[in-house]
Scaffold this motif. Structure first.
Motif, PDB file in Angstrom:
ATOM      1  N   LEU B  28      -1.896 -39.200  -2.638  1.00  0.00           N
ATOM      2  CA  LEU B  28      -1.930 -40.421  -3.445  1.00  0.00           C
ATOM      3  C   LEU B  28      -3.345 -40.761  -3.869  1.00  0.00           C
ATOM      4  O   LEU B  28      -3.581 -41.137  -5.010  1.00  0.00           O
ATOM      5  CB  LEU B  28      -1.334 -41.592  -2.644  1.00  0.00           C
ATOM      6  CG  LEU B  28       0.194 -41.585  -2.587  1.00  0.00           C
ATOM      7  CD1 LEU B  28       0.693 -42.714  -1.703  1.00  0.00           C
ATOM      8  CD2 LEU B  28       0.778 -41.713  -3.992  1.00  0.00           C
ATOM      9  N   ARG B  29      -4.275 -40.619  -2.916  1.00  0.00           N
ATOM     10  CA  ARG B  29      -5.666 -40.921  -3.238  1.00  0.00           C
ATOM     11  C   ARG B  29      -6.168 -39.995  -4.334  1.00  0.00           C
ATOM     12  O   ARG B  29      -6.834 -40.406  -5.271  1.00  0.00           O
ATOM     13  CB  ARG B  29      -6.546 -40.771  -1.992  1.00  0.00           C
ATOM     14  CG  ARG B  29      -7.079 -42.100  -1.476  1.00  0.00           C
ATOM     15  CD  ARG B  29      -8.307 -41.925  -0.622  1.00  0.00           C
ATOM     16  NE  ARG B  29      -8.137 -40.944   0.433  1.00  0.00           N
ATOM     17  CZ  ARG B  29      -7.477 -41.177   1.568  1.00  0.00           C
ATOM     18  NH1 ARG B  29      -6.944 -42.336   1.798  1.00  0.00           N
ATOM     19  NH2 ARG B  29      -7.372 -40.235   2.485  1.00  0.00           N
ATOM     20  N   TYR B  30      -5.793 -38.717  -4.200  1.00  0.00           N
ATOM     21  CA  TYR B  30      -6.219 -37.742  -5.196  1.00  0.00           C
ATOM     22  C   TYR B  30      -5.651 -38.111  -6.555  1.00  0.00           C
ATOM     23  O   TYR B  30      -6.343 -38.100  -7.575  1.00  0.00           O
ATOM     24  CB  TYR B  30      -5.755 -36.348  -4.790  1.00  0.00           C
ATOM     25  CG  TYR B  30      -6.149 -35.301  -5.786  1.00  0.00           C
ATOM     26  CD1 TYR B  30      -7.431 -34.755  -5.764  1.00  0.00           C
ATOM     27  CD2 TYR B  30      -5.276 -34.878  -6.782  1.00  0.00           C
ATOM     28  CE1 TYR B  30      -7.818 -33.818  -6.680  1.00  0.00           C
ATOM     29  CE2 TYR B  30      -5.657 -33.938  -7.704  1.00  0.00           C
ATOM     30  CZ  TYR B  30      -6.933 -33.412  -7.653  1.00  0.00           C
ATOM     31  OH  TYR B  30      -7.309 -32.488  -8.582  1.00  0.00           O
ATOM     32  N   LEU B  31      -4.367 -38.491  -6.530  1.00  0.00           N
ATOM     33  CA  LEU B  31      -3.684 -38.851  -7.762  1.00  0.00           C
ATOM     34  C   LEU B  31      -4.426 -39.985  -8.451  1.00  0.00           C
ATOM     35  O   LEU B  31      -4.614 -40.000  -9.664  1.00  0.00           O
ATOM     36  CB  LEU B  31      -2.267 -39.297  -7.420  1.00  0.00           C
ATOM     37  CG  LEU B  31      -1.223 -39.098  -8.496  1.00  0.00           C
ATOM     38  CD1 LEU B  31      -1.071 -37.627  -8.811  1.00  0.00           C
ATOM     39  CD2 LEU B  31       0.105 -39.675  -8.045  1.00  0.00           C
ATOM     40  N   ARG B  32      -4.882 -40.958  -7.633  1.00  0.00           N
ATOM     41  CA  ARG B  32      -5.582 -42.100  -8.202  1.00  0.00           C
ATOM     42  C   ARG B  32      -6.907 -41.676  -8.814  1.00  0.00           C
ATOM     43  O   ARG B  32      -7.288 -42.159  -9.867  1.00  0.00           O
ATOM     44  CB  ARG B  32      -5.805 -43.159  -7.128  1.00  0.00           C
ATOM     45  CG  ARG B  32      -5.066 -44.404  -7.468  1.00  0.00           C
ATOM     46  CD  ARG B  32      -5.354 -45.667  -6.707  1.00  0.00           C
ATOM     47  NE  ARG B  32      -6.301 -45.619  -5.659  1.00  0.00           N
ATOM     48  CZ  ARG B  32      -6.003 -45.894  -4.392  1.00  0.00           C
ATOM     49  NH1 ARG B  32      -4.776 -46.182  -4.052  1.00  0.00           N
ATOM     50  NH2 ARG B  32      -6.930 -45.887  -3.475  1.00  0.00           N
ATOM     51  N   SER B  33      -7.582 -40.738  -8.117  1.00  0.00           N
ATOM     52  CA  SER B  33      -8.888 -40.317  -8.631  1.00  0.00           C
ATOM     53  C   SER B  33      -8.719 -39.502  -9.909  1.00  0.00           C
ATOM     54  O   SER B  33      -9.631 -39.373 -10.701  1.00  0.00           O
ATOM     55  CB  SER B  33      -9.630 -39.501  -7.573  1.00  0.00           C
ATOM     56  OG  SER B  33      -9.036 -38.226  -7.449  1.00  0.00           O
ATOM     57  N   GLN B  34      -7.536 -38.913 -10.102  1.00  0.00           N
ATOM     58  CA  GLN B  34      -7.310 -38.063 -11.272  1.00  0.00           C
ATOM     59  C   GLN B  34      -6.443 -38.785 -12.306  1.00  0.00           C
ATOM     60  O   GLN B  34      -5.774 -38.148 -13.101  1.00  0.00           O
ATOM     61  CB  GLN B  34      -6.609 -36.764 -10.852  1.00  0.00           C
ATOM     62  CG  GLN B  34      -7.354 -35.960  -9.843  1.00  0.00           C
ATOM     63  CD  GLN B  34      -8.587 -35.322 -10.440  1.00  0.00           C
ATOM     64  OE1 GLN B  34      -8.524 -34.694 -11.469  1.00  0.00           O
ATOM     65  NE2 GLN B  34      -9.723 -35.514  -9.812  1.00  0.00           N
ATOM     66  N   LEU B  35      -6.457 -40.134 -12.231  1.00  0.00           N
ATOM     67  CA  LEU B  35      -5.480 -40.898 -12.998  1.00  0.00           C
ATOM     68  C   LEU B  35      -5.529 -40.590 -14.492  1.00  0.00           C
ATOM     69  O   LEU B  35      -4.496 -40.555 -15.151  1.00  0.00           O
ATOM     70  CB  LEU B  35      -5.699 -42.391 -12.768  1.00  0.00           C
ATOM     71  CG  LEU B  35      -4.467 -43.241 -12.947  1.00  0.00           C
ATOM     72  CD1 LEU B  35      -3.363 -42.765 -12.024  1.00  0.00           C
ATOM     73  CD2 LEU B  35      -4.778 -44.699 -12.651  1.00  0.00           C
ATOM     74  N   SER B  36      -6.725 -40.341 -15.021  1.00  0.00           N
ATOM     75  CA  SER B  36      -6.786 -40.180 -16.478  1.00  0.00           C
ATOM     76  C   SER B  36      -6.024 -38.926 -16.921  1.00  0.00           C
ATOM     77  O   SER B  36      -5.260 -38.975 -17.872  1.00  0.00           O
ATOM     78  CB  SER B  36      -8.224 -40.145 -16.959  1.00  0.00           C
ATOM     79  OG  SER B  36      -8.947 -39.192 -16.256  1.00  0.00           O
ATOM     80  N   GLN B  37      -6.234 -37.794 -16.212  1.00  0.00           N
ATOM     81  CA  GLN B  37      -5.514 -36.578 -16.610  1.00  0.00           C
ATOM     82  C   GLN B  37      -4.022 -36.710 -16.317  1.00  0.00           C
ATOM     83  O   GLN B  37      -3.180 -36.399 -17.146  1.00  0.00           O
ATOM     84  CB  GLN B  37      -6.043 -35.350 -15.867  1.00  0.00           C
ATOM     85  CG  GLN B  37      -7.349 -34.851 -16.416  1.00  0.00           C
ATOM     86  CD  GLN B  37      -8.488 -35.264 -15.514  1.00  0.00           C
ATOM     87  OE1 GLN B  37      -8.491 -36.388 -14.984  1.00  0.00           O
ATOM     88  NE2 GLN B  37      -9.443 -34.390 -15.321  1.00  0.00           N
ATOM     89  N   THR B  38      -3.737 -37.174 -15.114  1.00  0.00           N
ATOM     90  CA  THR B  38      -2.341 -37.299 -14.718  1.00  0.00           C
ATOM     91  C   THR B  38      -1.633 -38.282 -15.627  1.00  0.00           C
ATOM     92  O   THR B  38      -0.507 -38.055 -16.062  1.00  0.00           O
ATOM     93  CB  THR B  38      -2.243 -37.827 -13.283  1.00  0.00           C
ATOM     94  OG1 THR B  38      -3.323 -37.304 -12.557  1.00  0.00           O
ATOM     95  CG2 THR B  38      -0.943 -37.423 -12.658  1.00  0.00           C
ATOM     96  N   GLY B  39      -2.323 -39.393 -15.901  1.00  0.00           N
ATOM     97  CA  GLY B  39      -1.730 -40.449 -16.705  1.00  0.00           C
ATOM     98  C   GLY B  39      -1.297 -39.944 -18.070  1.00  0.00           C
ATOM     99  O   GLY B  39      -0.241 -40.308 -18.584  1.00  0.00           O
TER     100      GLY B  39
END
Lengths: 513, 411
Positions: B28-39
């Protein structure tokens, strides 16, 4: 009995992690020219920013008394309203506006919401004559030289009915004639009752016009000398500026000096925009294998200009002179040529000129020698990572991985990345411009160790630094630079801070070829 | 500034701590740090699902998917070139006009001069390089901002397109030429799922799995991996799933569009160029910090020049594909394409200040625009409202990106 216009008491200003000013006191008498002296980074400019409200009241401790009553300036506007005007080293004029418009910028002469151009230009003309300028007030700032621009700044200050004029390094960018004129003007203003505080590195100028001089060192007031009362020699001022003990902050190093690596002969450089102003005069310089050579000079002496002009003509215009490597003349007209010829230059401003802050460690390290990692234009990413990891270990770069973004590293670690970049390009001569600026003491020690290691590998290292103790601590030989002239070439054994400071502040005609 | 730290404080610089904790928390933390690409990826999926529902399932009908690819190919092709230009900190406003110009020249060559169409294609790509060299010269060696040079180019090449066509339009084109815009690979079998497309889809999926696994193992080997396994697998399954879904849909219609192969090749080649070649890395270096790149010995002028030559070739390719698709060379072809391409790049996460952006990001940005166009047309949304919505999407995407950066920078 003395009429004190300004008194600063117990000024202490702290930046995160650094005490820039500590319990500084300053007393300035009305109608005098008061000089402030100190090494680069001693805290002079910070003190003046405190005084002029750039750092607002409350962001520092201590008290400021203007004409006997305490004042609290929250901004530059407050201090100017009280008659305190500061003229910064970098002039704050708008180049495409006229002289008159600049003088009244923010203080427009208007009637009924419309600017009264007649009054603006008329009044500006009067002010110009007061500072000894005959130019038309509608001339644009770009069309007059730096010397006249400095006078326009003073005219602007006069338009605000200044009582206390602060000049930060006013002659640093001026030639001799303009400097003399400016100093004359400051004396003349003193006759008119305007008090001036002048920050300067040029001791001869201070001796010529100042009544008193306050010396600041390491953020503290050291002493105030009365220049009019008796003989105060330049040596006396220098002693105050540098008088501190050399701590054992430098790793021991036994030099192994070999053949001559780099020789610069008859190097002349002119200012890139003001092409008539010469910045470096006929410089000669030699670096041998395994040697650490220092370049000492005060701000504006031309240290960075000399280094960058040699490194691929990346500064200056009309550059002339010769560069020899191992006795063979080389061309350094572009950075690529300089790098090919085994030169490297690590900049003093690593954030602006040294790093791609939005990219990671490994790509910054490979940045100047990407060709070494590529076959047919394709970069071998694995090899790049391996190389970067080797430097991370050997240079002790503190980051979780080499994929960390350089913008988020501490200053010391950023500097290690810059050094790694240039070490990977495998140069013969490295020019390190202020390699320890903005770095904490521990990281400095590591940088010095790295510099020693480079010398032991048989490379020539040139270190440019504002901190004399640093040069004395690590260099085998030190050149002093004053106003664009190399004034001395001093072996480590003979160098003392006083000795160097003397060569850094006096330019002697006899050294010119 | 000389500070008075004790020697014990040596090496006290803060060390960023590696991520810790349980795998889910880490993911989850990783996901948050990568929010722009993932988003971005999530946004694409949400938009597809939205239109799938509101159009009553028309969006993911086989024929519509096939159309979607053909009709938006030009945005995707131009976005590949544009993202490189924008990473370098420049912009190219002329691509729409270059599309018209190259289309016009192709029309004259093929229909009036009788040059065989494969030869004409090569000549037109060379023409694109010349156009790029013209603009690159003024930008790189003369120092005129790209905005001005390409604004001039926008007028210049639009005008030249009219001159070449002499006030007429050219149509039709030979079938062979038309195929590059709207043709399909030869189909095998008569009913059900077309086998060649299925094989290509399967090969593409296998290639994705192999390269992803290989890259991950390399990153692990060099201790660079911070992507949690859970997230890696989710992403991999999703990507492959998407490829297979598109494959099945295309296979049940006309098969593989030829333009999809062109696009696939462009994406693979330019992802490698930007990620793995000296040229690509110098583009990132120039956009990230021009002065630092210069002082590192990067030949910044030459790189900028070549960048615009490349953009010219890609714009020419876009022009050929679009002309072939429309079966018409007209002076108004490609009007406003530059804005679509630029929007795609910025929706795809590139930074206005340069130095940041990726080819896959620009492709996803282009797909988002394409699906918006397509979905809103199916829903009979008027062209006026379509523009309003596209404008707001662009603004929202960039605002989200900036908000994200500020948040992560503030920590």
């Amino acid at each position: 009995m003395a009429d004190t216009i300004l008194e600063m008491r117990g000024i202490t200003k702290t930046f995160p992690g650094v005490k820039a000013l500590q319990d500084v006191t300053l007393q300035v008498e009305r109608g005098t020219v008061h000089a402030i002296c100190g090494e680069n980074g001693a805290g002079k400019s910070t003190l003046m920013k405190v005084l002029s409200g750039v750092y607002p009241a409350g962001s520092f401790d201590g008290q400021i008394l203007l004409e006997g009553s305490p004042v609290e300036f929250r901004s530059i506007n407050d201090s100017e309203a009280a008659g305190v005007v500061i003229i910064h080293q970098e002039l704050a004029l708008s180049p495409y506006l006229s002289i008159a418009e600049n003088i009244y910028l923010g203080n427009e002469q208007s009637r009924g919401g419309l600017i009264d151009w007649n009054r603006t230009n008329l009044e500006a003309g009067k002010l110009l004559r007061r500072v000894g300028l005959k130019d038309n007030p509608i001339t644009k700032i770009v069309d007059i030289g730096v010397g006249k621009q400095q006078l326009v700044e003073i005219a602007k200050a006069l338009s605000k009915e200044v009582k206390l004029l602060i000049l930060d390094e006013p002659t640093a960018a001026l030639n001799d004639d303009d400097s003399a004129h400016l100093l004359g003007l400051i004396s003349q203003l003193r006759e008119e009752g305007i008090t001036s505080i002048i920050i300067s590195h040029k001791l001869n100028e201070i001796e010529a016009i100042a009544d008193k001089v306050t010396i600041i060192r390491d953020g503290r007031t050291i002493e105030t000398l009365d220049l009019k009362a008796g003989e105060v020699s330049e040596e006396r001022i220098i002693k105050g500026m540098v008088g501190r003990d050399l701590e054992s902050r430098y790793p021991d190093h036994e030099p192994h000096i070999g053949e001559e690596l780099l020789r610069i002969e008859g190097w002349n450089v002119f200012h890139p925009i003001d092409r008539s102003r010469q910045v470096v005069f006929d410089a000669n310089l030699v670096v041998r294998a395994g040697e650490i050579v220092g370049i000492a000079g005060l701000m504006g002496a031309g240290r960075t200009e000399l280094a960058m002009s040699v490194f691929g003509h990346s500064y200056g215009s009309n550059i002339s002179g010769h560069v020899y490597k191992r006795g063979r003349e080389i061309k350094v007209n572009t950075v690529a040529q300089a790098v090919e010829n085994g030169l490297a230059y690590a900049t003093e401003d690593r954030k602006r000129y040294g790093l791609n802050l939005i990219d990671d460690i490994k790509r910054n390290i490979s940045g100047s020698a990407l060709g070494k990692l590529a076959t047919w234009g394709v970069v071998n990413g694995n090899k790049e990572t391996t190389v970067a990891n080797e430097y991370r270990k050997s240079m002790n770069i503190k980051a979780p991985t080499v994929a960390a973004i350089t913008g988020k590293l501490s200053g010391g670690n950023q500097q290690k990345v810059v050094l790694s970049k240039w070490m990977y390009s495998d140069p013969d001569v490295l020019i390190l411009d202020e390699p320890t600026r903005g770095i904490d003491v521990g990281a400095k020690y590591e940088i010095y160790t790295i510099i020693n290691r480079l010398a032991d590998q048989g490379k020539g290292v040139i270190v440019i630094s504002s901190e004399l103790p640093e040069l004395l601590g690590i260099c085998d030989r030190i050149y002093t630079l004053s106003e664009g002239h190399i004034t001395a070439d001093v072996p480590r054994a003979e160098a003392t801070p006083e000795h160097l400071m003397q060569y850094m502040t006096t330019y002697r005609e006899t050294t010119e070829a | 500034m000389t500070s008075t730290l004790t020697p014990e404080q040596r090496g006290a610089a803060p060390v960023p701590t590696p991520p810790q904790g349980n795998p889910v928390g880490r993911a989850l933390r990783y996901l948050r740090s990568q929010l722009s690409q993932t988003g971005l990826f999530l946004a694409l999926i949400v938009i597809v699902l939205f239109f799938q529902i509101t159009t009553g399932g028309v969006t993911l009908q086989p024929d519509n998917v096939s159309n979607l690819i053909n009709q938006n190919s030009y945005i995707l092709i131009l976005a590949v070139g544009m993202v490189m230009v924008i990473i370098a900190g420049h912009i190219d406003l002329s691509v729409g006009s270059v599309v018209a110009f190259v289309g016009a020249v192709a029309g004259v060559m093929i229909t009036r001069m009788g040059i065989p169409w494969p030869v004409a294609i090569v000549l037109c790509l060379v023409l694109g390089a010349v156009v790029g060299a013209w603009q690159g010269f003024w930008i790189a060696y003369f120092g005129i901002p790209a905005f001005i040079v390409t604004l001039a180019g926008m007028l210049l090449f639009r005008g030249l397109a009219q001159v070449v066509l002499g006030g007429t339009q050219i149509s039709p084109f030979p079938d062979g030429f038309r195929a590059i815009g709207s043709g399909f690979l030869p189909a095998f079998g008569t009913t059900g799922y077309e086998p060649l497309t299925m094989i290509l889809g399967a090969l593409a999926s296998i290639a994705i799995v192999i390269t992803q696994l290989r890259q991950r193992s390399i990153r692990r080997k060099y201790d660079l991996e911070d992507e949690p396994l859970v997230w890696f697998l989710v992403k991999l399954v999703f990507t492959v799933g998407l490829v297979l879904l598109v494959t099945v849909l295309l296979a049940s219609y006309n098969g593989t569009p030829i333009v999809l192969l062109i696009l696939g090749a462009l994406v693979v080649v330019y992802t490698l160029v930007m990620g793995r070649t000296v040229f690509g890395r110098h583009i990132y270096a120039i956009g990230g910090n021009l002065a630092a790149a210069q002082l590192s010995g990067v030949k910044t002028k030459r790189t900028t020049f070549l960048l615009f030559v490349n953009m010219g070739v890609i714009a020419a390719l876009g022009g050929l594909v679009f002309t072939a698709q429309l079966n018409l060379a007209s002076p108004v072809n490609g009007n406003g394409f530059e804005l679509d391409a630029i929007s795609a790049v910025f929706i795809g996460g590139a930074a206005v200040t340069g130095g940041i952006g990726t080819v896959p990001g620009a492709i996803i940005g282009g797909l988002i625009i394409g699906i918006l166009n397509n979905g809103m047309s199916i829903l009979n949304v008027g062209i006026d409202v379509q523009q309003v919505i596209k404008g707001l999407v662009l603004l929202a995407a960039v605002a989200f990106d900036i908000y994200n950066k500020r948040r992560s920078g503030g920590r």
